[in-house]
Design an enzyme around this catalytic site. Structure first.
Site, PDB file in Angstrom:
ATOM      1  N   LYS A  31      -5.081  -5.032  -4.757  1.00 54.49           N
ATOM      2  CA  LYS A  31      -6.332  -4.175  -4.759  1.00 54.49           C
ATOM      3  C   LYS A  31      -5.770  -2.775  -4.770  1.00 54.49           C
ATOM      4  CE  LYS A  31      -9.282  -2.033  -3.037  1.00 54.49           C
ATOM      5  NZ  LYS A  31      -9.765  -0.561  -3.275  1.00 54.49           N
ATOM      6  N   GLU A  83       0.407  -1.380   7.852  1.00 55.80           N
ATOM      7  CA  GLU A  83       0.891  -0.101   8.178  1.00 55.80           C
ATOM      8  C   GLU A  83       0.067   0.916   8.000  1.00 55.80           C
ATOM      9  OE1 GLU A  83       2.335   3.118   6.931  1.00 55.80           O
ATOM     10  OE2 GLU A  83       3.231   2.271   5.476  1.00 55.80           O
ATOM     11  N   CYS A  99       3.023   9.138   4.965  1.00 57.06           N
ATOM     12  CA  CYS A  99       2.835   8.501   6.411  1.00 57.06           C
ATOM     13  C   CYS A  99       3.891   9.033   7.373  1.00 57.06           C
ATOM     14  CB  CYS A  99       2.458   6.956   6.310  1.00 57.06           C
ATOM     15  SG  CYS A  99       3.772   5.974   5.667  1.00 57.06           S
ATOM     16  N   GLU A 120      -4.262  12.847  12.385  1.00 53.25           N
ATOM     17  CA  GLU A 120      -3.297  12.883  11.496  1.00 53.25           C
ATOM     18  C   GLU A 120      -3.992  13.840  10.250  1.00 53.25           C
ATOM     19  OE1 GLU A 120      -1.328   9.575   8.479  1.00 53.25           O
ATOM     20  OE2 GLU A 120      -3.306   9.074   9.221  1.00 53.25           O
TER      21      GLU A 120
END
Length: 488
Positions: free
Chosen positions: A180, A255, A289, A390
């Protein structure tokens, strides 16, 4: 090699189910992040699409698992060859759809190939152990077995590499998979689906369903026939997936977010540390990331470091991501652009000062793009939002520190624990600090990316499970113990 990526995509909006393009009535527009122009229409998946894909994967899995593992590996080699054959077209597609500079896209295609080749190499690995038995004429044998149908939910920042990062170990282990992709970058997954079919991978082994995470992703996670969910994405989405998977008591590999500290001690190679700090923040417009999310510089080195940092930043070229000279492209979407702009405004409201700021393209054709200027900020209070949340964009906060104990405390005062960086020539300090950092990865005197035979895994809210290497492969198998009595 051709750069015409349209030949790799379905002629009309469709899902890839059982090696066939299945047309969809509902569609979404995919826009070029550099210009805002629509580049394609893709299928908007439904629960019925998801059910069909899972049924195809389930029907194919028994035969696929019965295929000898070395033969499964050979399909991965063939897939890698197809990707290499169409490298230029895939790189152009990735840049057009996601916005990263072409050189970065070419590197990502190479990474996608590497993922397939590495896991194909595991096709001839040991798949179990013979254990010593407590009884004469007995043996105990452990064996690996595939989990079954795997759901892979992948992000928009590395849509090619993470596609193969998930599919390669899943397939060589004997699972089938439904991928997906992100709503922002589904075209790369569809192109790879085309190439998987060209590689001869059997019907139903790889399926791709496009659509909203709240619909397609949720249906995948909750379906009773899905036996593993592997996902790379936000911590918010990861929590929802973990909760839904827990209802079925199935494993997940997540993750999630990161907030990497970049620590520079006074004895470091300042020029290298400054260049790496920029590269580790601005790569893919900060949408990585493992990006340098906050730089900590020891006071004695602060002034020379900032001079070197400004020099490195001034070499950034923001512009047309398809141009060779460009080193930074746009953000992937208007929502991502807005997030970064709001965070910079809040940083200034909280007392942060802009030390340096680059520019964005002025060309009329880029007026509708998601452009954000690379920025360095200083004079931040310890409570600044940008040091906690973040950013995932090209804003680099720099903080001064005095002692090692102080900077370790600052680095670990974070709910994330994915990647971290340390620059020093002192071996003792390097090892002691790396031991103390609460992160799944520590890079010493180097910027990433992570390597295929390592284990890319986060601590704390950065996730559970992980990718790459032997440890990453083990996520896709379960263990069976066979007790054998061969006494006459």
């Amino acid at each position: 090699m051709s750069t015409d990526f349209k030949k790799l995509l379905p002629e009309t909006a469709a899902q890839f189910i059982n090696n066939t393009w299945v047309a969809s009535k509902n569609t979404d527009d995919i826009k070029n992040p550099a210009t805002g122009e629509t580049i394609a229409e893709v299928a908007a998946g439904t629960t019925a699409d998801t059910d069909n894909a899972i049924a195809a994967a389930k029907a194919a899995q028994i035969k696929w698992a019965a295929t000898p593992q070395p033969q499964r590996a050979n399909y991965l080699y063939a897939f890698a060859q197809q990707i290499e054959k169409h490298k230029n077209a895939l790189a152009t597609l990735l840049t057009t759809e996601q916005g990263k500079p072409l050189a970065e896209s070419e590197g990502e295609v190479d990474t996608a190939i590497l993922m397939l080749r590495y896991y194909a190499g595991l096709g001839w690995k040991r798949t179990g152990h013979v254990l010593a038995s407590n009884y004469p004429n007995h043996q105990a044998i452990t064996k690996e077995a595939p989990l079954g149908v795997v759901a892979a939910i992948i992000p928009w920042n590395f849509p090619l590499a993470i596609f193969t990062r998930k599919t390669a170990p899943a397939l060589v282990a004997g699972n089938t998979i439904i991928v997906k992709p992100s709503e922002n970058t589904p075209l790369c997954s569809l192109a790879l689906a085309t190439l998987s079919k060209a590689a001869g991978i059997p019907d139903g082994v790889i399926n791709v369903i496009c659509g909203e995470g709240s619909k397609v992703g949720d249906a995948l996670v909750k379906h009773p026939d899905v036996q593993l969910v592997t996902m790379t994405g936000s911590t918010r989405a990861g929590k929802i997936i973990a909760k839904n998977a827990a209802e079925k008591v199935i494993p997940v590999s997540l993750e999630l977010g990161g907030k990497a500290p970049f620590i520079v001690l006074a004895d470091a190679d300042i020029e290298k540390a400054a260049q790496d700090a920029i590269d580790a923040r601005m790569a893919n417009c900060g949408q990585v990331c493992i990006c340098n999310e906050r730089t900590y510089v020891q006071r004695e080195a602060y002034e020379p470091f900032m001079r070197a940092l400004k020099k490195a930043a001034e070499a950034i070229v923001v512009g047309d991501p398809l141009a060779k000279k460009t080193t930074m492209g746009p953000k992937v979407s208007p929502a991502e652009k807005e997030h970064v702009e709001e965070l910079l405004a809040k940083t200034q409201q909280e007392g942060g000062k802009i030390f340096w700021q680059g520019s964005i393209p002025s060309d009329e054709k880029f007026k509708g793009g998601n452009w954000v200027a690379p920025t360095i900020v200083t004079d931040l209070p310890a409570t600044a939002t940008i040091l906690k949340e973040e950013a995932f964009g090209p804003i680099l906060p720099v903080v001064v520190f005095d002692t090692i104990d102080e900077v370790v405390g600052l680095a670990n005062d974070c709910e994330y624990g994915l990647s971290s960086y340390l620059y020093t020539r002192d071996l003792i300090a390097a090892m002691q600090i790396s031991d103390a950092l609460e992160y799944g990865e520590v890079y010493i005197n180097r910027y990433g990316p992570e390597e295929i035979n390592g284990f890319h895994a986060g601590w704390k809210l950065s996730g559970i499970g992980g990718d790459d290497g032997e440890h990453g492969y083990q996520i896709y198998v379960k263990q069976k113990t066979v007790y054998l009595n061969y006494q006459s």
